[in-house]
Design an enzyme around this catalytic site. Structure first.
Site, mmCIF file in Angstrom:
data_model
loop_
_atom_site.group_PDB
_atom_site.id
_atom_site.type_symbol
_atom_site.label_atom_id
_atom_site.label_comp_id
_atom_site.label_asym_id
_atom_site.label_seq_id
_atom_site.Cartn_x
_atom_site.Cartn_y
_atom_site.Cartn_z
ATOM 1 N N THR A 51 0.826 -1.200 0.000
ATOM 2 C CA THR A 51 0.000 0.000 0.000
ATOM 3 C C THR A 51 0.864 1.255 0.000
ATOM 4 O O THR A 51 1.971 1.238 0.538
ATOM 5 C CB THR A 51 -0.879 -0.029 1.271
ATOM 6 O OG1 THR A 51 -1.813 -1.086 1.125
ATOM 7 C CG2 THR A 51 -1.614 1.272 1.511
ATOM 8 N N THR A 101 0.027 1.180 6.907
ATOM 9 C CA THR A 101 0.202 0.027 6.033
ATOM 10 C C THR A 101 0.444 -1.206 6.890
ATOM 11 O O THR A 101 1.146 -1.136 7.885
ATOM 12 C CB THR A 101 1.365 0.212 5.036
ATOM 13 O OG1 THR A 101 1.553 -1.027 4.342
ATOM 14 C CG2 THR A 101 2.660 0.605 5.714
HETATM 15 N N1 ASP Z 1 -3.475 -2.371 4.772
HETATM 16 C C1 ASP Z 1 -3.679 -2.922 3.462
HETATM 17 C C2 ASP Z 1 -4.884 -3.821 3.464
HETATM 18 O O1 ASP Z 1 -5.114 -4.513 4.435
HETATM 19 C C3 ASP Z 1 -2.528 -3.692 2.969
HETATM 20 C C4 ASP Z 1 -1.247 -2.947 2.878
HETATM 21 O O2 ASP Z 1 -0.944 -2.123 3.754
HETATM 22 O O3 ASP Z 1 -0.515 -3.183 1.915
HETATM 23 O O4 ASP Z 1 -5.572 -3.863 2.462
#
Ligand code: ASP
Length: 311
Positions: free
Chosen positions: A180, A231
């Site tokens: 993300t 993230t």
């Molecule tokens: N937090 C994001 C999700 O759960 C994933 C990420 O941080 O890459 O969709």
């Protein structure tokens, strides 16, 4: 001149120097730098933090290395469903989208929703329809196809699980990477803004929504406290309402940004086995980049320092 600052991330996870090639490392650093420079150009010329975080996130969305926009991972049905959120610390206005396909820059759609619609959050077809009305650039499936992500999907399908971004399937199924992207900024006018964008999880069930598009959880900005972008393992971030929790500790318990972030990311999130991190900037320009995973693609910039880190 008042203090200004910017921080960005391109995801957190099991990122090790030992398994990263020099060439790839360079590519990541270049991608992060380009994003920082784009956002900095805006705030250093007196522009708004809102425009700065959008500029920074658009650069990361257009870079296939990161799990957002062009580099988005595939759902179990082989589609790219994207989520994004933006928040304006001046007035707590917010915009978000979830499960959107075919939009080149999801963060710009979230911004249009915040500024030009009467709503704060649109999903799927409704969001896509609004994007058309706002004449946002669309792209076909080919644009979003990346061989690496496709192979990840095939491997994830074999294992029957959903994985967070470019998990190192071959070596260790426990390794996790969260790709993300996000940006937070403080401008000369004392305004904070936060933006976050993601493709979510590889092989996610269609319709799965993580923390990233949830303002208050994966993304938050409030001029009274800080701007925060998260993230990591979305479901755990949702449990703790991570971004708002950090802000609330600052507002109501009068903790510093550093103390609030460390309490949530290094203590409370760890306690429930959640992994990942945040980038944050407070209303005085203090920047904090904290993660409890092995690494986090991250960068920050203010008048005195530019920093880029991975591990
Ligand atoms: N937090 C994001 C999700 O759960 C994933 C990420 O941080 O890459 O969709």
């Amino acid at each position: 001149m008042k203090k200004i600052g910017l921080a960005i991330h391109g995801g957190a996870g099991t990122i090790r120097r030992s398994t990263m090639s020099r060439i790839l490392e360079k590519e990541y650093i270049k991608g992060l730098k380009n994003s920082l420079v784009a956002g900095w150009k805006v705030i250093s010329k007196g522009g708004s933090s809102l425009d700065a975080v959008c500029e920074s996130v658009v650069i990361l969305e257009n870079n296939p290395l990161f799990n957002a926009g062009k580099g988005s991972v595939f759902t179990n049905e082989g589609k790219n469903e994207m989520d994004a959120a933006i928040m304006d610390g001046r007035n707590l206005e917010s915009g978000a989208i979830a499960g959107v396909m075919g939009i080149k820059n999801p963060i710009l759609l979230a911004k249009e929703i915040m500024q030009k619609s009467e709503f704060a959050f649109l999903s799927g077809n409704g969001a896509e329809k609004f994007a058309k009305k706002m004449k946002l650039q669309s792209e076909n499936e080919k644009y979003f196809f990346t061989q690496k992500r496709w192979e990840q999907l095939q491997k994830a399908k074999k294992s029957g699980k959903a994985f967070l971004d470019h998990t190192d399937f071959d070596k260790n199924l426990k390794n996790k990477y969260y790709g993300t992207v996000g940006a937070v900024a403080l401008d000369q006018h004392g305004n904070l803004a936060a933006a976050t964008s993601t493709g979510g999880m590889t092989n996610k069930m269609f319709g799965r929504i993580g923390d990233s598009p949830l303002n208050g959880i994966g993304n938050y900005a409030n001029n009274k406290t800080a701007a925060i972008s998260c993230t990591g393992s979305g479901e755990y971030f949702i449990k703790l309402t991570v971004a708002f929790r950090i802000s609330a500790l600052m507002e109501y318990k009068k903790l510093s940004l550093k103390k609030a972030v460390e309490q949530v990311i290094l203590k409370e999130l760890v306690k429930i086995n959640g992994d990942g991190g945040v980038i944050a900037i407070d209303n005085k320009g203090n920047i904090n980049l904290t993660f409890n995973s092995e690494g986090m693609y991250r960068g920050s910039m203010n008048d005195s320092e530019t920093f880029i880190g991975i591990y």
